[in-house]
Scaffold this motif. Structure first.
Motif, PDB file in Angstrom:
ATOM      1  N   TRP A 480       0.879  -1.116   0.051  1.00 26.14           N
ATOM      2  CA  TRP A 480       0.220   0.044   0.040  1.00 26.14           C
ATOM      3  C   TRP A 480       0.811   1.223  -0.012  1.00 26.14           C
ATOM      4  CZ3 TRP A 480      -4.765  -1.003  -1.339  1.00 26.14           C
ATOM      5  CH2 TRP A 480      -5.444  -1.897  -0.744  1.00 26.14           C
ATOM      6  N   PHE A 481       0.663   2.025  -1.159  1.00 28.71           N
ATOM      7  CA  PHE A 481       1.744   3.269  -1.049  1.00 28.71           C
ATOM      8  C   PHE A 481       0.791   4.326  -0.863  1.00 28.71           C
ATOM      9  CE2 PHE A 481       0.686   2.052  -5.662  1.00 28.71           C
ATOM     10  CZ  PHE A 481      -0.476   3.023  -6.152  1.00 28.71           C
ATOM     11  N   ILE A 482      -0.365   4.403  -0.819  1.00 23.38           N
ATOM     12  CA  ILE A 482      -1.543   5.561  -0.116  1.00 23.38           C
ATOM     13  C   ILE A 482      -2.382   5.100   0.602  1.00 23.38           C
ATOM     14  CG2 ILE A 482      -2.832   7.378  -0.912  1.00 23.38           C
ATOM     15  CD1 ILE A 482      -1.757   7.218  -3.817  1.00 23.38           C
ATOM     16  N   LYS A 483      -2.613   5.414   1.754  1.00 20.87           N
ATOM     17  CA  LYS A 483      -3.484   4.990   2.827  1.00 20.87           C
ATOM     18  C   LYS A 483      -4.795   6.095   3.085  1.00 20.87           C
ATOM     19  CE  LYS A 483      -0.590   1.490   4.956  1.00 20.87           C
ATOM     20  NZ  LYS A 483      -0.006   1.145   6.219  1.00 20.87           N
ATOM     21  N   LYS A 484      -5.755   5.643   3.098  1.00 23.02           N
ATOM     22  CA  LYS A 484      -7.275   6.402   2.894  1.00 23.02           C
ATOM     23  C   LYS A 484      -7.037   7.373   4.083  1.00 23.02           C
ATOM     24  CE  LYS A 484     -12.206   5.932   3.549  1.00 23.02           C
ATOM     25  NZ  LYS A 484     -13.128   5.024   3.769  1.00 23.02           N
ATOM     26  N   GLY A 485      -7.280   8.578   3.994  1.00 23.01           N
ATOM     27  CA  GLY A 485      -7.315   9.604   5.062  1.00 23.01           C
ATOM     28  C   GLY A 485      -6.134  10.155   5.602  1.00 23.01           C
ATOM     29  N   LYS A 486      -4.933   9.520   5.098  1.00 25.84           N
ATOM     30  CA  LYS A 486      -3.802  10.157   5.530  1.00 25.84           C
ATOM     31  C   LYS A 486      -3.141  11.129   4.677  1.00 25.84           C
ATOM     32  CE  LYS A 486      -2.798   7.100   8.886  1.00 25.84           C
ATOM     33  NZ  LYS A 486      -2.792   7.467  10.193  1.00 25.84           N
ATOM     34  N   PRO A 487      -2.836  12.304   5.215  1.00 25.36           N
ATOM     35  CA  PRO A 487      -2.251  13.160   4.495  1.00 25.36           C
ATOM     36  C   PRO A 487      -0.935  13.094   3.854  1.00 25.36           C
ATOM     37  CG  PRO A 487      -2.599  14.219   6.653  1.00 25.36           C
ATOM     38  CD  PRO A 487      -2.851  12.647   6.697  1.00 25.36           C
ATOM     39  N   VAL A 488      -0.983  13.400   2.271  1.00 25.25           N
ATOM     40  CA  VAL A 488      -0.045  13.367   1.469  1.00 25.25           C
ATOM     41  C   VAL A 488       0.552  14.662   0.857  1.00 25.25           C
ATOM     42  CG1 VAL A 488      -0.057  10.811   1.029  1.00 25.25           C
ATOM     43  CG2 VAL A 488      -1.140  12.433  -0.271  1.00 25.25           C
ATOM     44  N   SER A 489       1.627  15.063   0.636  1.00 21.33           N
ATOM     45  CA  SER A 489       2.133  16.228  -0.126  1.00 21.33           C
ATOM     46  C   SER A 489       1.682  16.321  -1.612  1.00 21.33           C
ATOM     47  CB  SER A 489       3.607  16.409   0.152  1.00 21.33           C
ATOM     48  OG  SER A 489       4.003  17.389  -0.561  1.00 21.33           O
ATOM     49  N   LEU A 490       1.420  17.196  -2.113  1.00 21.64           N
ATOM     50  CA  LEU A 490       1.097  17.608  -3.461  1.00 21.64           C
ATOM     51  C   LEU A 490       2.236  18.008  -4.122  1.00 21.64           C
ATOM     52  CD1 LEU A 490      -2.546  19.271  -3.607  1.00 21.64           C
ATOM     53  CD2 LEU A 490      -1.935  16.872  -3.418  1.00 21.64           C
ATOM     54  N   ASP A 491       3.272  18.330  -3.095  1.00 24.94           N
ATOM     55  CA  ASP A 491       4.453  19.101  -3.984  1.00 24.94           C
ATOM     56  C   ASP A 491       5.607  18.022  -4.009  1.00 24.94           C
ATOM     57  OD1 ASP A 491       3.571  21.747  -3.871  1.00 24.94           O
ATOM     58  OD2 ASP A 491       3.814  21.935  -1.885  1.00 24.94           O
ATOM     59  N   GLU A 492       5.435  16.896  -3.450  1.00 27.00           N
ATOM     60  CA  GLU A 492       6.304  15.661  -3.566  1.00 27.00           C
ATOM     61  C   GLU A 492       5.930  14.271  -3.874  1.00 27.00           C
ATOM     62  OE1 GLU A 492       9.688  16.144  -3.495  1.00 27.00           O
ATOM     63  OE2 GLU A 492       9.782  18.131  -3.081  1.00 27.00           O
ATOM     64  N   PRO A 493       6.188  13.944  -5.037  1.00 27.14           N
ATOM     65  CA  PRO A 493       5.485  12.565  -5.187  1.00 27.14           C
ATOM     66  C   PRO A 493       5.895  11.485  -4.360  1.00 27.14           C
ATOM     67  CG  PRO A 493       7.349  12.892  -6.589  1.00 27.14           C
ATOM     68  CD  PRO A 493       7.075  14.000  -5.926  1.00 27.14           C
ATOM     69  N   ILE A 494       4.887  10.295  -4.056  1.00 29.85           N
ATOM     70  CA  ILE A 494       5.425   9.306  -3.264  1.00 29.85           C
ATOM     71  C   ILE A 494       6.142   8.564  -4.173  1.00 29.85           C
ATOM     72  CG2 ILE A 494       4.234   7.191  -2.116  1.00 29.85           C
ATOM     73  CD1 ILE A 494       1.623   9.008  -1.827  1.00 29.85           C
ATOM     74  N   THR A 495       7.136   7.775  -3.866  1.00 30.20           N
ATOM     75  CA  THR A 495       7.937   7.336  -4.764  1.00 30.20           C
ATOM     76  C   THR A 495       8.357   5.725  -3.875  1.00 30.20           C
ATOM     77  OG1 THR A 495       9.338   9.215  -5.411  1.00 30.20           O
ATOM     78  CG2 THR A 495      10.417   7.055  -5.666  1.00 30.20           C
ATOM     79  N   HIS A 496       8.101   4.674  -4.977  1.00 33.63           N
ATOM     80  CA  HIS A 496       8.565   3.294  -4.313  1.00 33.63           C
ATOM     81  C   HIS A 496       9.396   2.692  -5.497  1.00 33.63           C
ATOM     82  CE1 HIS A 496       5.455   2.019  -1.193  1.00 33.63           C
ATOM     83  NE2 HIS A 496       5.170   3.291  -1.376  1.00 33.63           N
ATOM     84  N   SER A 497      10.457   2.004  -4.894  1.00 30.02           N
ATOM     85  CA  SER A 497      11.257   1.403  -5.607  1.00 30.02           C
ATOM     86  C   SER A 497      10.863  -0.289  -5.853  1.00 30.02           C
ATOM     87  CB  SER A 497      12.760   1.572  -4.892  1.00 30.02           C
ATOM     88  OG  SER A 497      13.235   2.834  -4.848  1.00 30.02           O
ATOM     89  N   PHE A 498      11.063  -0.569  -6.993  1.00 29.47           N
ATOM     90  CA  PHE A 498      11.152  -1.786  -7.418  1.00 29.47           C
ATOM     91  C   PHE A 498      12.138  -2.567  -8.239  1.00 29.47           C
ATOM     92  CE2 PHE A 498       6.915   0.195  -7.250  1.00 29.47           C
ATOM     93  CZ  PHE A 498       6.333  -0.667  -6.648  1.00 29.47           C
ATOM     94  N   HIS A 499      12.107  -3.867  -8.144  1.00 27.94           N
ATOM     95  CA  HIS A 499      13.163  -4.459  -9.136  1.00 27.94           C
ATOM     96  C   HIS A 499      12.789  -5.626  -9.921  1.00 27.94           C
ATOM     97  CE1 HIS A 499      14.208  -6.501  -5.114  1.00 27.94           C
ATOM     98  NE2 HIS A 499      14.151  -7.271  -6.099  1.00 27.94           N
ATOM     99  N   ARG A 500      13.105  -5.961 -11.116  1.00 25.39           N
ATOM    100  CA  ARG A 500      12.849  -7.141 -12.006  1.00 25.39           C
ATOM    101  C   ARG A 500      13.676  -7.830 -12.233  1.00 25.39           C
ATOM    102  NH1 ARG A 500       7.138  -7.271 -13.559  1.00 25.39           N
ATOM    103  NH2 ARG A 500       6.523  -5.143 -12.898  1.00 25.39           N
ATOM    104  N   LYS A 501      13.580  -9.101 -12.360  1.00 25.44           N
ATOM    105  CA  LYS A 501      14.648 -10.056 -12.980  1.00 25.44           C
ATOM    106  C   LYS A 501      14.427 -10.173 -14.535  1.00 25.44           C
ATOM    107  CE  LYS A 501      13.794 -12.620  -9.550  1.00 25.44           C
ATOM    108  NZ  LYS A 501      13.209 -11.524  -8.470  1.00 25.44           N
ATOM    109  N   MET A 502      15.546 -10.072 -15.099  1.00 23.87           N
ATOM    110  CA  MET A 502      15.512 -10.207 -16.705  1.00 23.87           C
ATOM    111  C   MET A 502      16.556 -11.225 -17.072  1.00 23.87           C
ATOM    112  SD  MET A 502      14.880  -6.471 -17.998  1.00 23.87           S
ATOM    113  CE  MET A 502      14.683  -6.940 -19.629  1.00 23.87           C
ATOM    114  N   SER A 503      16.437 -11.919 -17.991  1.00 21.50           N
ATOM    115  CA  SER A 503      17.219 -12.752 -18.645  1.00 21.50           C
ATOM    116  C   SER A 503      18.260 -12.009 -19.595  1.00 21.50           C
ATOM    117  CB  SER A 503      16.559 -13.917 -19.523  1.00 21.50           C
ATOM    118  OG  SER A 503      15.801 -14.815 -18.657  1.00 21.50           O
TER     119      SER A 503
END
Length: 638
Positions: A480-503
């Motif tokens: 969950w990167f956004i939770k209902k009712g929790k204030p989040v900034s409009l000036d700074e994006p929410i950033t999540h890091s991911f990784h994927r495996k590739m041949s």
């Protein structure tokens, strides 16, 4: 939109009964917010808004008139033409189905039909905006100028409806020029709050709490906001709770008056035939300037105990004292009109009561200092008096003991002017007036976690062994990167890091990701998806397509990338970033929303390792990524 300084900013409040357009012409060095007051059919008068009306000749797809041009007798009283109004809320399929159940005869046949009306109206609106504002630009033609069109939306619209509206706007021509952009700026209540804070900042103290009520023609939106920075020139607002609204508005008063007048006309018609059908007469009476002026002035100092509405084409000798008809008019008492208002006021009071109760539960001890009214219904003297009487000394709410009922400056223009004012503030100091927002739902992404036998959430869950690293994973988890009712900034994006495996050597660079939506409270958010909830993915076809991709290898590449989430007023935008560069386009990504299943237990943190085999493709979210292998970590080599 925050790159090059625009030449012109245009704010558009598309309303149930009327539409307002404000603008700031930066090309001439002015930051004054103005608004269009000259409209087709009213060139000799100043009108703050244009009616949201279309007229179509029977069996034709192109309208013969719009706005004030639709209010002529030749357009309104002709049997070979079809009059379209009050259609704003029907872009929402849920609201349309409700209306079809209530009134199957006169309701729109489909959402597609409503979309056509939207597109036609906005196309005609765009042409008039171009006609009025193109001559005011300096240093650029209309087609070359950098023009930003910012639209408001009701809080009741789901993200899917907002995205549909954005698409209609673009089809109508607002983005047809290379340097013209379209964006959804604020919800209607938020825009009204911004306008009030900019135009009347002196009435607020540091840490004051505002409950803004934008009561318009068809919908009423509420927003609770905290005030900060009052001692500076950069007053800011922070959303303290989820915005919400309801179908409450002045159009319902019109509808009820029409029904009431029709019932009396039907009685008179049985005694002595009227020149037109009761249905036609009642509609004309409701649309008349006499009734509309009486409605707007109800509760004011000049409110008379009786009022009369002319009956079109009625002989002055016609009389029916039982129904109040004489001298070509039907008489009504002030109390009869008051009863029509009271139905909407009671709903409005209930909505405000509910918001205050929610605030008391979520933020006990925090006082709401101001109830700010905007919109056509909020402009009504009667509505203002009723709300002041109801909420004096808090109206029984412990968190509103000293609440003050205030009216927004220019209440009918507060929304469109607030859109432009908020954008100007961002250009001036890099931050919007409303820079913290609460989302109305929780959003996350489906991922997989490394199996942990000590984690109670993993007990009984299906597992998959990764063919590349040999590790055991629990699939279909939710981060969950956004939770209902929790204030989040409009000036700074929410950033999540991911990784994927590739041949090594695999040519594909697309990263499909599924988005999960839940309206549950934070403590009840689910930890994982059930297999049944992935019905939108054709897994058989997907596996066949990627069989070679998942063959065993001695080594593999790991691609690290980020998804940045930007919160809009009624939508969520996602940006894909790789190696410090944004790869996705600047428009909202159309998402196949998956409603998360309910669960009893709260969700623990989730390790965000996305499994490509479990993901559901987003519409228009397969981004071709040219991977530079020097930026990819090589793993699995011994």
């Amino acid at each position: 939109m925050d790159g090059k300084k625009p030449d012109l900013i245009v704010g558009i409040d598309f309303g149930m009964t009327a539409t307002g357009v404000s603008y700031a012409n930066l090309s001439i060095g002015s930051e004054t917010v103005k608004w269009i007051q000259k409209w087709p059919g009213r060139s000799q008068a100043n009108e703050n808004k244009v009616p949201t009306i279309l007229v179509y000749p029977n069996h034709q797809s192109n309208p013969s008139s719009w706005g004030f041009l639709s209010e002529t007798a030749s357009e309104q009283n002709t049997p070979d033409k079809d009059y379209k109004d009050w259609f704003k809320t029907f872009l929402d399929p849920v609201r349309l189905r409700e209306k079809q159940a209530e009134d199957p005869v006169y309701s729109p046949r489909s959402v597609e039909e409503v979309e056509g009306w939207y597109e036609d109206y906005h196309r005609l609106l765009y042409r008039h905006i171009e006609f009025k504002l193109s001559t005011e630009l300096a240093g650029a033609s209309w087609h070359n100028a950098h023009v930003e069109f910012i639209f408001s939306v009701p809080t009741t619209w789901a993200p899917q409806v907002v995205e549909k509206y954005r698409t209609i706007i673009e089809r109508a021509g607002f983005a047809q020029c290379r340097n013209h952009t379209v964006s959804i700026g604020l919800t209607e209540a938020e825009a009204a709050a911004v306008h009030t804070s900019l135009e009347a900042s002196g009435i607020f103290q540091e840490r004051d709490v505002l409950l803004v009520c934008d009561a318009g023609g068809g919908t009423t939106d509420l927003s609770v906001l905290g005030v900060s920075g009052t001692g500076t020139s950069s007053l800011s607002l922070e959303q303290l709770d989820v915005v919400f609204g309801a179908t409450i508005g002045s159009a319902a008063i019109d509808y009820d008056f029409e029904a009431y007048a029709r019932s009396r006309l039907e009685i008179a018609h049985l005694s002595a035939p009227l020149p037109l059908s009761p249905e036609e007469i009642a509609w004309d009476m409701m649309k008349s300037r006499d009734f509309q002026n009486t409605k707007c002035e109800h509760g004011g100092p000049d409110d008379a105990p009786m009022f009369s509405i002319p009956i079109p084409k009625l002989d002055l000798a016609y009389a029916n004292h039982t129904t109040g008809i004489e001298n070509g008019e039907m008489k009504f008492t002030r109390e009869e009109l008051q009863r029509l208002f009271d139905k909407q006021v009671q709903k409005l009071v209930g909505l405000i009561d509910s918001q205050l109760q929610t605030m008391q539960r979520k933020r006990p001890g925090q006082q709401v200092n101001h109830l700010v009214l905007a919109g056509g219904l909020g402009h009504s003297p009667y509505v203002q008096d009723r709300l002041r009487a109801r909420f004096v000394r808090g109206g029984g709410h412990p968190n509103a003991i000293n609440i003050q009922v205030r009216v927004a400056p220019d209440p009918q223009l507060a929304v469109c002017k607030g859109l432009v004012g908020d954008r100007l503030r961002r250009l001036q100091n890099g931050k919007a007036v409303l820079n913290w927002r609460c989302c109305r739902a929780s959003y996350g992404t489906i991922c997989k976690e490394i199996y942990d036998k000590e984690n109670p959430m993993h007990i009984g869950r299906p597992t998959v062994k990764d063919s590349m690293n040999g590790k055991l994973y629990v699939t279909q988890s939710i981060a969950w990167f956004i939770k209902k009712g929790k204030p989040v900034s409009l000036d700074e994006p929410i950033t999540h890091s991911f990784h994927r495996k590739m041949s090594p050597g695999d040519p594909r660079r697309a990263f499909p990701t599924s988005i999960v939506e839940s309206h549950a409270e934070e403590q009840f958010l689910p930890h994982h998806m059930g297999a049944r909830d992935l019905s939108t993915a054709d897994e058989t076809k997907f596996k066949e397509k990627n069989r070679r991709f998942w063959s065993r290898r001695k080594h593999y590449f790991q691609v690290d990338y980020e998804v940045k989430v930007l919160i809009g007023p009624a939508d969520v935008r996602f940006e894909l970033w790789f190696n410090g560069q944004k790869l996705s386009k600047d428009h909202s990504i159309r998402v196949e929303w998956i409603v998360a299943p309910p669960i009893e237990l709260p969700a623990p943190p989730v390790v965000s390792d996305v499994s490509q085999t479990e993901s559901v493709l987003l519409n228009q979210y397969s981004q071709e990524l040219d991977v530079d292998e020097s930026n990819v970590r090589e793993l699995g080599v011994r």
